[in-house]
Design a protein around this motif. Structure first.
Motif, PDB file in Angstrom:
ATOM      1  N   GLY A  60     -48.133 -30.933  22.708  1.00 38.67           N
ATOM      2  CA  GLY A  60     -46.824 -30.818  23.343  1.00 38.67           C
ATOM      3  C   GLY A  60     -45.994 -32.083  23.189  1.00 38.67           C
ATOM      4  N   SER A  61     -46.649 -33.222  23.339  1.00 41.09           N
ATOM      5  CA  SER A  61     -45.938 -34.499  23.171  1.00 41.09           C
ATOM      6  C   SER A  61     -45.434 -34.678  21.746  1.00 41.09           C
ATOM      7  CB  SER A  61     -46.865 -35.660  23.529  1.00 41.09           C
ATOM      8  OG  SER A  61     -47.250 -35.568  24.864  1.00 41.09           O
ATOM      9  N   ALA A  62     -46.238 -34.270  20.780  1.00 43.34           N
ATOM     10  CA  ALA A  62     -45.818 -34.386  19.385  1.00 43.34           C
ATOM     11  C   ALA A  62     -44.605 -33.501  19.101  1.00 43.34           C
ATOM     12  CB  ALA A  62     -46.969 -34.011  18.458  1.00 43.34           C
ATOM     13  N   LEU A  63     -44.589 -32.297  19.656  1.00 45.22           N
ATOM     14  CA  LEU A  63     -43.447 -31.404  19.447  1.00 45.22           C
ATOM     15  C   LEU A  63     -42.185 -31.951  20.114  1.00 45.22           C
ATOM     16  CD1 LEU A  63     -45.172 -27.935  19.876  1.00 45.22           C
ATOM     17  CD2 LEU A  63     -44.398 -28.998  17.759  1.00 45.22           C
ATOM     18  N   ILE A  64     -42.326 -32.510  21.302  1.00 43.24           N
ATOM     19  CA  ILE A  64     -41.177 -33.106  21.989  1.00 43.24           C
ATOM     20  C   ILE A  64     -40.667 -34.319  21.222  1.00 43.24           C
ATOM     21  CG2 ILE A  64     -40.484 -34.356  24.077  1.00 43.24           C
ATOM     22  CD1 ILE A  64     -42.300 -32.394  25.623  1.00 43.24           C
ATOM     23  N   LEU A  65     -41.578 -35.124  20.696  1.00 41.22           N
ATOM     24  CA  LEU A  65     -41.184 -36.298  19.916  1.00 41.22           C
ATOM     25  C   LEU A  65     -40.389 -35.893  18.678  1.00 41.22           C
ATOM     26  CD1 LEU A  65     -41.333 -39.355  19.420  1.00 41.22           C
ATOM     27  CD2 LEU A  65     -43.446 -38.909  18.162  1.00 41.22           C
ATOM     28  N   VAL A  66     -40.834 -34.869  17.985  1.00 38.93           N
ATOM     29  CA  VAL A  66     -40.105 -34.404  16.800  1.00 38.93           C
ATOM     30  C   VAL A  66     -38.717 -33.906  17.190  1.00 38.93           C
ATOM     31  CG1 VAL A  66     -40.069 -32.630  14.995  1.00 38.93           C
ATOM     32  CG2 VAL A  66     -42.163 -33.885  15.454  1.00 38.93           C
ATOM     33  N   ALA A  67     -38.627 -33.203  18.308  1.00 42.42           N
ATOM     34  CA  ALA A  67     -37.322 -32.707  18.759  1.00 42.42           C
ATOM     35  C   ALA A  67     -36.381 -33.872  19.098  1.00 42.42           C
ATOM     36  CB  ALA A  67     -37.505 -31.806  19.974  1.00 42.42           C
ATOM     37  N   LEU A  68     -36.906 -34.879  19.775  1.00 49.10           N
ATOM     38  CA  LEU A  68     -36.067 -36.033  20.103  1.00 49.10           C
ATOM     39  C   LEU A  68     -35.633 -36.794  18.852  1.00 49.10           C
ATOM     40  CD1 LEU A  68     -37.797 -37.443  23.297  1.00 49.10           C
ATOM     41  CD2 LEU A  68     -35.529 -36.408  23.128  1.00 49.10           C
ATOM     42  N   LEU A  69     -36.519 -36.914  17.889  1.00 48.65           N
ATOM     43  CA  LEU A  69     -36.148 -37.580  16.645  1.00 48.65           C
ATOM     44  C   LEU A  69     -35.052 -36.808  15.914  1.00 48.65           C
ATOM     45  CD1 LEU A  69     -39.646 -38.716  15.330  1.00 48.65           C
ATOM     46  CD2 LEU A  69     -37.837 -40.151  16.263  1.00 48.65           C
ATOM     47  N   ALA A  70     -35.071 -35.495  16.022  1.00 54.40           N
ATOM     48  CA  ALA A  70     -34.020 -34.698  15.393  1.00 54.40           C
ATOM     49  C   ALA A  70     -32.692 -34.850  16.139  1.00 54.40           C
ATOM     50  CB  ALA A  70     -34.423 -33.230  15.345  1.00 54.40           C
TER      51      ALA A  70
ATOM     52  N   PHE B 215     -31.599 -37.490  17.637  1.00 52.61           N
ATOM     53  CA  PHE B 215     -31.010 -38.776  17.262  1.00 52.61           C
ATOM     54  C   PHE B 215     -30.868 -38.933  15.747  1.00 52.61           C
ATOM     55  CE2 PHE B 215     -32.800 -39.685  21.514  1.00 52.61           C
ATOM     56  CZ  PHE B 215     -31.605 -40.022  22.141  1.00 52.61           C
ATOM     57  N   GLU B 216     -31.047 -37.829  15.028  1.00 53.08           N
ATOM     58  CA  GLU B 216     -30.854 -37.742  13.571  1.00 53.08           C
ATOM     59  C   GLU B 216     -31.717 -38.730  12.801  1.00 53.08           C
ATOM     60  OE1 GLU B 216     -26.662 -37.971  12.860  1.00 53.08           O
ATOM     61  OE2 GLU B 216     -26.279 -36.070  13.864  1.00 53.08           O
ATOM     62  N   ILE B 217     -32.923 -38.968  13.285  1.00 54.73           N
ATOM     63  CA  ILE B 217     -33.880 -39.797  12.561  1.00 54.73           C
ATOM     64  C   ILE B 217     -34.638 -38.932  11.552  1.00 54.73           C
ATOM     65  CG2 ILE B 217     -35.945 -41.238  12.814  1.00 54.73           C
ATOM     66  CD1 ILE B 217     -34.765 -42.064  15.559  1.00 54.73           C
ATOM     67  N   VAL B 218     -34.908 -37.692  11.942  1.00 50.46           N
ATOM     68  CA  VAL B 218     -35.497 -36.722  11.021  1.00 50.46           C
ATOM     69  C   VAL B 218     -34.506 -35.572  10.865  1.00 50.46           C
ATOM     70  CG1 VAL B 218     -37.888 -37.291  11.613  1.00 50.46           C
ATOM     71  CG2 VAL B 218     -36.731 -35.478  12.836  1.00 50.46           C
ATOM     72  N   PRO B 219     -34.547 -34.872   9.738  1.00 52.35           N
ATOM     73  CA  PRO B 219     -33.624 -33.750   9.548  1.00 52.35           C
ATOM     74  C   PRO B 219     -33.882 -32.614  10.544  1.00 52.35           C
ATOM     75  CG  PRO B 219     -34.639 -34.388   7.475  1.00 52.35           C
ATOM     76  CD  PRO B 219     -35.334 -35.144   8.552  1.00 52.35           C
ATOM     77  N   GLU B 220     -32.857 -31.844  10.783  1.00 53.63           N
ATOM     78  CA  GLU B 220     -32.953 -30.719  11.716  1.00 53.63           C
ATOM     79  C   GLU B 220     -33.989 -29.698  11.261  1.00 53.63           C
ATOM     80  OE1 GLU B 220     -30.058 -27.136  13.342  1.00 53.63           O
ATOM     81  OE2 GLU B 220     -29.185 -28.847  12.309  1.00 53.63           O
ATOM     82  N   GLN B 221     -34.143 -29.524   9.950  1.00 61.02           N
ATOM     83  CA  GLN B 221     -35.101 -28.557   9.419  1.00 61.02           C
ATOM     84  C   GLN B 221     -36.535 -28.929   9.801  1.00 61.02           C
ATOM     85  OE1 GLN B 221     -32.711 -29.978   7.550  1.00 61.02           O
ATOM     86  NE2 GLN B 221     -31.340 -28.241   7.251  1.00 61.02           N
ATOM     87  N   VAL B 222     -36.817 -30.210   9.891  1.00 66.30           N
ATOM     88  CA  VAL B 222     -38.158 -30.650  10.291  1.00 66.30           C
ATOM     89  C   VAL B 222     -38.432 -30.211  11.723  1.00 66.30           C
ATOM     90  CG1 VAL B 222     -39.605 -32.665  10.726  1.00 66.30           C
ATOM     91  CG2 VAL B 222     -38.176 -32.579   8.689  1.00 66.30           C
ATOM     92  N   ALA B 223     -37.468 -30.376  12.596  1.00 65.43           N
ATOM     93  CA  ALA B 223     -37.634 -29.983  13.998  1.00 65.43           C
ATOM     94  C   ALA B 223     -37.766 -28.469  14.131  1.00 65.43           C
ATOM     95  CB  ALA B 223     -36.463 -30.477  14.831  1.00 65.43           C
ATOM     96  N   GLN B 224     -37.095 -27.728  13.271  1.00 65.91           N
ATOM     97  CA  GLN B 224     -37.215 -26.275  13.323  1.00 65.91           C
ATOM     98  C   GLN B 224     -38.569 -25.809  12.816  1.00 65.91           C
ATOM     99  OE1 GLN B 224     -33.838 -24.907  11.105  1.00 65.91           O
ATOM    100  NE2 GLN B 224     -32.427 -25.202  12.814  1.00 65.91           N
TER     101      GLN B 224
END
Length: 53
Positions: free
Chosen positions: A11-21, A23-32
């Protein structure tokens, strides 16, 4: 690793990816794609709970 600890880590990893998206650190497609990438971990846990581990 206990089931609770594994669930919190996933759960923490999924939330971290969402937060990174956000703040545009990772692309939106990665979060999806992140929840889809978590499916094998969830399926593995289900088989271990039923005793087929």
């Amino acid at each position: 690793m206990t089931t609770t600890r594994e669930a919190l880590l996933l759960g923490s990893a999924l939330i971290l990816v969402a937060l990174l998206a956000v703040f545009e650190i990772v692309p939106e497609q990665v979060a999806q794609f992140a929840p889809v990438a978590a499916v094998p971990f969830l399926l593995r846990r289900r088989s271990c709970v039923s005793g087929a581990c």
